[in-house]
Design a protein around this motif. Structure first.
Motif, PDB file in Angstrom:
ATOM      1  N   GLN A   1      -7.650   2.554 -13.670  1.00  0.00           N
ATOM      2  CA  GLN A   1      -6.381   1.995 -13.208  1.00  0.00           C
ATOM      3  C   GLN A   1      -5.224   2.763 -13.824  1.00  0.00           C
ATOM      4  OE1 GLN A   1      -6.353  -2.125 -14.356  1.00  0.00           O
ATOM      5  NE2 GLN A   1      -7.421  -2.751 -12.514  1.00  0.00           N
ATOM      6  N   ILE A   2      -4.157   2.916 -13.053  1.00  0.00           N
ATOM      7  CA  ILE A   2      -2.916   3.478 -13.561  1.00  0.00           C
ATOM      8  C   ILE A   2      -1.946   2.319 -13.731  1.00  0.00           C
ATOM      9  CG2 ILE A   2      -0.956   4.977 -13.084  1.00  0.00           C
ATOM     10  CD1 ILE A   2      -2.839   6.699 -11.411  1.00  0.00           C
ATOM     11  N   ILE A   3      -1.427   2.166 -14.932  1.00  0.00           N
ATOM     12  CA  ILE A   3      -0.503   1.071 -15.226  1.00  0.00           C
ATOM     13  C   ILE A   3       0.839   1.676 -15.604  1.00  0.00           C
ATOM     14  CG2 ILE A   3      -0.061  -0.938 -16.686  1.00  0.00           C
ATOM     15  CD1 ILE A   3      -3.188  -0.937 -17.172  1.00  0.00           C
TER      16      ILE A   3
ATOM     17  N   GLU B   1       0.849  -1.185   0.000  1.00  0.00           N
ATOM     18  CA  GLU B   1       0.000   0.000   0.000  1.00  0.00           C
ATOM     19  C   GLU B   1       0.887   1.238   0.000  1.00  0.00           C
ATOM     20  OE1 GLU B   1      -2.991   1.570   3.252  1.00  0.00           O
ATOM     21  OE2 GLU B   1      -3.633  -0.348   2.399  1.00  0.00           O
ATOM     22  N   THR B   2       0.506   2.247  -0.780  1.00  0.00           N
ATOM     23  CA  THR B   2       1.271   3.480  -0.843  1.00  0.00           C
ATOM     24  C   THR B   2       0.324   4.666  -0.911  1.00  0.00           C
ATOM     25  OG1 THR B   2       3.086   4.604  -1.964  1.00  0.00           O
ATOM     26  CG2 THR B   2       1.505   3.460  -3.360  1.00  0.00           C
ATOM     27  N   LYS B   3       0.818   5.844  -0.551  1.00  0.00           N
ATOM     28  CA  LYS B   3      -0.018   7.038  -0.536  1.00  0.00           C
ATOM     29  C   LYS B   3       0.399   8.000  -1.651  1.00  0.00           C
ATOM     30  CE  LYS B   3      -0.972   7.291   4.387  1.00  0.00           C
ATOM     31  NZ  LYS B   3      -0.859   8.119   5.596  1.00  0.00           N
ATOM     32  N   LEU B   4      -0.577   8.702  -2.170  1.00  0.00           N
ATOM     33  CA  LEU B   4      -0.347   9.780  -3.108  1.00  0.00           C
ATOM     34  C   LEU B   4      -0.005  11.011  -2.282  1.00  0.00           C
ATOM     35  CD1 LEU B   4      -0.615  10.336  -6.178  1.00  0.00           C
ATOM     36  CD2 LEU B   4      -2.933  11.073  -5.740  1.00  0.00           C
ATOM     37  N   LYS B   5       1.131  11.651  -2.545  1.00  0.00           N
ATOM     38  CA  LYS B   5       1.583  12.792  -1.744  1.00  0.00           C
ATOM     39  C   LYS B   5       1.869  13.988  -2.628  1.00  0.00           C
ATOM     40  CE  LYS B   5       3.482  10.170   2.029  1.00  0.00           C
ATOM     41  NZ  LYS B   5       4.482  10.128   3.051  1.00  0.00           N
TER      42      LYS B   5
ATOM     43  N   SER C   1       2.185  19.151  -8.136  1.00  0.00           N
ATOM     44  CA  SER C   1       1.612  17.881  -8.595  1.00  0.00           C
ATOM     45  C   SER C   1       1.435  16.933  -7.418  1.00  0.00           C
ATOM     46  CB  SER C   1       2.545  17.236  -9.627  1.00  0.00           C
ATOM     47  OG  SER C   1       2.730  18.086 -10.724  1.00  0.00           O
ATOM     48  N   GLN C   2       1.055  15.731  -7.726  1.00  0.00           N
ATOM     49  CA  GLN C   2       0.986  14.641  -6.756  1.00  0.00           C
ATOM     50  C   GLN C   2       1.985  13.577  -7.197  1.00  0.00           C
ATOM     51  OE1 GLN C   2      -1.078  14.401  -4.003  1.00  0.00           O
ATOM     52  NE2 GLN C   2      -1.820  16.454  -4.384  1.00  0.00           N
ATOM     53  N   GLY C   3       2.526  12.837  -6.253  1.00  0.00           N
ATOM     54  CA  GLY C   3       3.508  11.833  -6.616  1.00  0.00           C
ATOM     55  C   GLY C   3       3.401  10.566  -5.794  1.00  0.00           C
ATOM     56  N   ILE C   4       3.857   9.497  -6.364  1.00  0.00           N
ATOM     57  CA  ILE C   4       3.961   8.209  -5.681  1.00  0.00           C
ATOM     58  C   ILE C   4       5.420   7.796  -5.763  1.00  0.00           C
ATOM     59  CG2 ILE C   4       3.360   5.752  -5.750  1.00  0.00           C
ATOM     60  CD1 ILE C   4       0.665   6.544  -6.904  1.00  0.00           C
TER      61      ILE C   4
END
Length: 86
Positions: free
Chosen positions: A44-46, A5-9, A14-17
């Motif tokens: 979905q993001i691939i 599990e990861t968070k969008l920050k 922008s936002q990043g992972i």
């Protein structure tokens, strides 16, 4: 398979992972820059690692140290069996 599990920050405007060292190791990438192709499809993001293919024949054979083929190295393909002669 690797599930985490990861968070969008927030990252600037922008936002990043972040993709961690463990995930990159699982993909076979160690301490190198990796370019990904991002596809957004059906919610979905691939991310797919982009392969570095040469753009020209010169780049493809830049490290080749063998000798050029000569007329005796021709491959015999046999008789035509389809529409090759069109």
């Amino acid at each position: 398979m690797f599930v985490k599990e990861t968070k969008l920050k927030k990252w600037g405007n922008s936002q990043g992972i972040r993709i961690g060292k463990e995930e990159l190791k699982e993909l076979g990438f160690l301490d190198e820059d990796v370019v990904f192709t991002m596809t957004v499809d059906n919610g979905q993001i691939i991310l797919t690692p982009k392969k570095n293919y040469p753009d020209t024949l010169e780049e493809l054979f830049a490290d080749y140290d063998g000798k050029p083929l000569d007329s005796e190295d021709k491959f015999v393909w046999g008789e035509s069996v389809g529409r090759e002669l069109l």
